[in-house]
Design a protein around this motif. Sequence first.
Motif, mmCIF file in Angstrom:
data_model
loop_
_atom_site.group_PDB
_atom_site.id
_atom_site.type_symbol
_atom_site.label_atom_id
_atom_site.label_comp_id
_atom_site.label_asym_id
_atom_site.label_seq_id
_atom_site.Cartn_x
_atom_site.Cartn_y
_atom_site.Cartn_z
ATOM 1 N N TRP A 50 0.934 -1.180 -0.058
ATOM 2 C CA TRP A 50 0.025 -0.001 0.103
ATOM 3 C C TRP A 50 0.927 1.165 0.078
ATOM 4 O O TRP A 50 0.570 2.188 -0.754
ATOM 5 C CB TRP A 50 -0.915 -0.080 1.296
ATOM 6 C CG TRP A 50 -1.866 1.055 1.324
ATOM 7 C CD1 TRP A 50 -2.008 2.147 0.527
ATOM 8 C CD2 TRP A 50 -2.916 1.264 2.367
ATOM 9 N NE1 TRP A 50 -3.180 2.930 1.096
ATOM 10 C CE2 TRP A 50 -3.449 2.170 2.158
ATOM 11 C CE3 TRP A 50 -3.152 0.413 3.535
ATOM 12 C CZ2 TRP A 50 -4.646 2.828 2.775
ATOM 13 C CZ3 TRP A 50 -4.291 1.009 4.338
ATOM 14 C CH2 TRP A 50 -4.938 2.248 4.019
ATOM 15 N N GLU A 51 1.870 1.291 0.749
ATOM 16 C CA GLU A 51 2.840 2.348 1.039
ATOM 17 C C GLU A 51 3.479 2.618 -0.320
ATOM 18 O O GLU A 51 3.795 3.685 -0.701
ATOM 19 C CB GLU A 51 3.839 2.297 1.987
ATOM 20 C CG GLU A 51 4.725 3.461 2.690
ATOM 21 C CD GLU A 51 3.996 4.651 3.142
ATOM 22 O OE1 GLU A 51 3.180 4.235 3.898
ATOM 23 O OE2 GLU A 51 4.262 5.771 2.593
ATOM 24 N N ALA A 52 3.840 1.597 -1.020
ATOM 25 C CA ALA A 52 4.552 1.642 -2.166
ATOM 26 C C ALA A 52 3.972 2.207 -3.267
ATOM 27 O O ALA A 52 4.489 2.934 -4.247
ATOM 28 C CB ALA A 52 5.397 0.222 -2.544
ATOM 29 N N LEU A 53 2.470 1.702 -3.311
ATOM 30 C CA LEU A 53 1.854 1.908 -4.401
ATOM 31 C C LEU A 53 1.043 3.392 -4.287
ATOM 32 O O LEU A 53 0.747 3.873 -5.401
ATOM 33 C CB LEU A 53 0.718 1.135 -4.491
ATOM 34 C CG LEU A 53 1.193 -0.446 -5.008
ATOM 35 C CD1 LEU A 53 -0.178 -1.366 -5.223
ATOM 36 C CD2 LEU A 53 1.722 -0.437 -6.465
ATOM 37 N N SER A 54 0.862 3.909 -3.102
ATOM 38 C CA SER A 54 0.301 5.044 -3.059
ATOM 39 C C SER A 54 1.282 6.303 -3.493
ATOM 40 O O SER A 54 2.483 6.404 -3.032
ATOM 41 C CB SER A 54 0.067 5.250 -1.364
ATOM 42 O OG SER A 54 -0.572 6.636 -1.161
ATOM 43 N N GLY A 55 0.790 7.132 -4.270
ATOM 44 C CA GLY A 55 1.570 8.226 -4.841
ATOM 45 C C GLY A 55 2.167 7.857 -6.309
ATOM 46 O O GLY A 55 2.548 8.581 -6.897
ATOM 47 N N ARG A 56 2.235 6.373 -6.387
ATOM 48 C CA ARG A 56 2.703 6.040 -7.726
ATOM 49 C C ARG A 56 1.719 5.403 -8.581
ATOM 50 O O ARG A 56 1.606 5.662 -9.825
ATOM 51 C CB ARG A 56 3.891 5.238 -7.500
ATOM 52 C CG ARG A 56 5.007 5.596 -6.620
ATOM 53 C CD ARG A 56 6.209 4.532 -6.373
ATOM 54 N NE ARG A 56 7.365 5.000 -5.733
ATOM 55 C CZ ARG A 56 7.483 4.949 -4.383
ATOM 56 N NH1 ARG A 56 6.301 4.626 -3.539
ATOM 57 N NH2 ARG A 56 8.621 5.467 -3.820
ATOM 58 N N SER A 65 -2.018 6.821 2.827
ATOM 59 C CA SER A 65 -1.007 5.842 2.707
ATOM 60 C C SER A 65 -0.981 5.390 4.352
ATOM 61 O O SER A 65 -1.136 6.345 5.200
ATOM 62 C CB SER A 65 0.276 6.454 2.371
ATOM 63 O OG SER A 65 0.693 7.524 3.363
ATOM 64 N N PRO A 66 -0.255 4.187 4.372
ATOM 65 C CA PRO A 66 -0.159 3.906 5.903
ATOM 66 C C PRO A 66 0.735 4.778 6.871
ATOM 67 O O PRO A 66 0.315 5.010 8.044
ATOM 68 C CB PRO A 66 0.740 2.450 5.886
ATOM 69 C CG PRO A 66 0.273 2.010 4.693
ATOM 70 C CD PRO A 66 -0.045 3.154 3.607
#
Length: 287
Positions: A50-56, A65-66
Amino acid sequence: MAVAETAGRPEVVQRLKAAVAARERERRRRERAVILAGRVLIVVGLLTSWEALSGRVLDPFFVSSPSRIARAFVDLLLHHELLVHAQYTTIETLAGFAIGSAAGIALAFLLTSLGRLYEMTEPILVALYGIPRTALAPLFIMWFGIGITSKIVIAALFVFFVVFMNTVAGIRGTSPQMVDLVRLMGASGGDVLVKVVLPSALPYILTALRIVVPTAMIGAIVGEFISAQRGLGFLISRSTFEFSTHAAFAGIFALMVVVVVMNAAIGAVERPLMRWRPQQRISGNGG
């Protein structure tokens, strides 16, 4: 020959039983450790993705994001806003859970003890059970106001039918042969109820109580969504109106924490009550 020799030595049999019990405890401990590790890995994997995909890939305006949710959670916690809202929702949930569960169990025992009365009322209860409780929530708000009472009533209604239906199933699952046998031994109606019917229904009741923990929470939150000035449902609703996605997710996370704590409390009560039942091992090969 070896069996015959062992059968003559009670201390050897006791040692063998102790060894088997120790090996079983060790197996259960390893299983719990594996399950716990699996749960942690799943949660960490989901949060990391989730953190990696948020914003990308995902728009943070809609999914946040978490890390931002964690900051919002801590901020709400430090300003005591989260605790105040969580306190109201927890009170509503616990009260609705207690009232709905007690009413469901009591009415199930009462109606099944009066066989014909249960047969008469069963279609009516099933029809009432089919009504979406969410559709009734606005009526309860109108009848009981926007305070805490209406949320407790809604939560109790969400809980009542599930507990009632499960309790009836448990009572009806009581072995008639066992009831007849106990009566032949001179047991009174109260003895049959306490020593045969109640133990038979107890697994169904405890399962229902575990199921309705989140159900009671849903009832309280539905009431808070419709009309409230306090509670986690109000906090989430207000945050979405203010387009504060991370605050809304922080409220949802607080709801999850409350449900997990309540579920753990039910489990702590259930374990000593169900100690007499043999443990069932879940296996993937259907064995």
